[in-house]
Design a protein around this motif. Structure first.
Motif, PDB file in Angstrom:
ATOM      1  N   ALA A  75      -2.489  10.025  14.995  1.00 49.15           N
ATOM      2  CA  ALA A  75      -2.901  11.231  14.279  1.00 49.15           C
ATOM      3  C   ALA A  75      -1.707  12.070  13.837  1.00 49.15           C
ATOM      4  O   ALA A  75      -1.805  12.825  12.864  1.00 49.15           O
ATOM      5  CB  ALA A  75      -3.834  12.064  15.151  1.00 49.15           C
ATOM      6  N   ALA A  76      -0.588  11.938  14.552  1.00 48.82           N
ATOM      7  CA  ALA A  76       0.602  12.714  14.211  1.00 48.82           C
ATOM      8  C   ALA A  76       1.396  12.113  13.050  1.00 48.82           C
ATOM      9  O   ALA A  76       2.334  12.738  12.559  1.00 48.82           O
ATOM     10  CB  ALA A  76       1.508  12.832  15.436  1.00 48.82           C
ATOM     11  N   VAL A  77       1.021  10.907  12.615  1.00 46.48           N
ATOM     12  CA  VAL A  77       1.732  10.268  11.499  1.00 46.48           C
ATOM     13  C   VAL A  77       1.261  10.903  10.188  1.00 46.48           C
ATOM     14  O   VAL A  77       0.068  10.853   9.874  1.00 46.48           O
ATOM     15  CB  VAL A  77       1.464   8.749  11.469  1.00 46.48           C
ATOM     16  N   PRO A  78       2.164  11.479   9.414  1.00 46.72           N
ATOM     17  CA  PRO A  78       1.743  12.120   8.161  1.00 46.72           C
ATOM     18  C   PRO A  78       1.385  11.095   7.098  1.00 46.72           C
ATOM     19  O   PRO A  78       1.902   9.973   7.106  1.00 46.72           O
ATOM     20  CB  PRO A  78       2.974  12.930   7.748  1.00 46.72           C
ATOM     21  N   ARG A  79       0.497  11.466   6.219  1.00 48.26           N
ATOM     22  CA  ARG A  79       0.125  10.620   5.088  1.00 48.26           C
ATOM     23  C   ARG A  79       1.013  10.971   3.909  1.00 48.26           C
ATOM     24  O   ARG A  79       1.133  12.130   3.524  1.00 48.26           O
ATOM     25  CB  ARG A  79      -1.348  10.821   4.735  1.00 48.26           C
ATOM     26  N   THR A  80       1.640   9.972   3.332  1.00 48.36           N
ATOM     27  CA  THR A  80       2.518  10.173   2.177  1.00 48.36           C
ATOM     28  C   THR A  80       1.939   9.424   0.980  1.00 48.36           C
ATOM     29  O   THR A  80       0.840   8.874   1.035  1.00 48.36           O
ATOM     30  CB  THR A  80       3.938   9.662   2.481  1.00 48.36           C
ATOM     31  N   GLY A  81       2.713   9.367  -0.089  1.00 44.05           N
ATOM     32  CA  GLY A  81       2.279   8.634  -1.270  1.00 44.05           C
ATOM     33  C   GLY A  81       2.554   7.153  -1.208  1.00 44.05           C
ATOM     34  O   GLY A  81       2.228   6.419  -2.147  1.00 44.05           O
ATOM     35  N   ASP A  82       3.160   6.684  -0.119  1.00 44.53           N
ATOM     36  CA  ASP A  82       3.530   5.276   0.016  1.00 44.53           C
ATOM     37  C   ASP A  82       2.688   4.646   1.125  1.00 44.53           C
ATOM     38  O   ASP A  82       2.975   4.843   2.314  1.00 44.53           O
ATOM     39  CB  ASP A  82       5.016   5.163   0.348  1.00 44.53           C
ATOM     40  N   PRO A  83       1.663   3.869   0.780  1.00 50.60           N
ATOM     41  CA  PRO A  83       0.774   3.327   1.815  1.00 50.60           C
ATOM     42  C   PRO A  83       1.468   2.349   2.755  1.00 50.60           C
ATOM     43  O   PRO A  83       1.129   2.281   3.939  1.00 50.60           O
ATOM     44  CB  PRO A  83      -0.336   2.646   1.019  1.00 50.60           C
ATOM     45  N   VAL A  84       2.435   1.583   2.252  1.00 51.95           N
ATOM     46  CA  VAL A  84       3.122   0.628   3.112  1.00 51.95           C
ATOM     47  C   VAL A  84       4.019   1.371   4.103  1.00 51.95           C
ATOM     48  O   VAL A  84       4.066   1.029   5.289  1.00 51.95           O
ATOM     49  CB  VAL A  84       3.937  -0.377   2.280  1.00 51.95           C
TER      50      VAL A  84
END
Length: 201
Positions: A75-84
């Protein structure tokens, strides 16, 4: 000892879970008794019974706690524009959670306590951690980063790689932290290139 007040529950639960995990990891299942766990946490056995019911309840809570900590790391991992990149970040979070909780890791994925077998209700509680991985893989597929495949199948393979790498690292088989990081990055880099359909050479 009276039943812990609500504000004390989470802290005492964590202390007892960690005490049980350390005993199991250091001395094996025969050392995992309510008396020894209570002694390690500095409380009476009544506290263990009040919180978990019995030894079986304690083992179940140890198992669930490991997955709760993994879920929190995810849950602490941020979502970015790079799915990989985000998928690889989940892998690093998995590794960090394993290294932070080595005393619970074997119970999460092995059977060091032979009489403990997660029931359907317990299995359902830990399913969201794997679902997080499936969703991250599905995003890579949806955005065209991976060649067409079943998200669940790719998630199973990634999970197997992460589990194997962590298991070896926790046993000291990957060298020091820097060497382990190099092996980790190389292994996952090769896997995601393969999933993308790229030539790994």
């Amino acid at each position: 000892m009276a039943r812990p007040r609500n504000r004390d529950y989470a802290e005492l639960r964590r202390e007892l879970v960690d005490a049980g995990g350390r005993l199991l990891a250091a001395e094996g299942p025969s050392a995992l008794t309510t008396r020894r766990v209570a002694q390690q946490a500095g409380v009476s056995t009544t506290a263990v019974y009040n919180l978990f019911g019995d030894k079986a309840g304690l083992v179940r809570e140890m198992f669930l706690a490991g997955f709760e900590r993994l879920a929190a790391a995810f849950a602490a991992v941020p979502r970015t524009g790079d799915p990989v990149a985000d998928l690889l970040a989940l892998g690093r979070a998995y590794r960090a959670s394993a290294l932070a909780n080595p005393h619970l890791y074997e119970l999460m994925f092995g059977r060091p306590v032979p009489e403990f077998q997660p029931d359907a209700e317990t299995a359902a509680l830990i399913q969201p951690t794997f679902d997080t991985l499936v969703a991250a893989v599905a995003r890579c597929l949806d955005e065209g980063a991976f060649a067409p495949a079943e998200p669940h199948d790719l998630a199973v393979r990634l999970n197997a790689l992460a589990h194997g790498m962590c298991g070896l690292e926790l046993r000291g088989a990957l060298g020091d932290a820097a060497q382990a990081s190099r092996h980790w990055d190389a292994a996952f880099g090769a896997m995601v290139r393969g999933m993308a359909g790229d030539d790994p050479s």
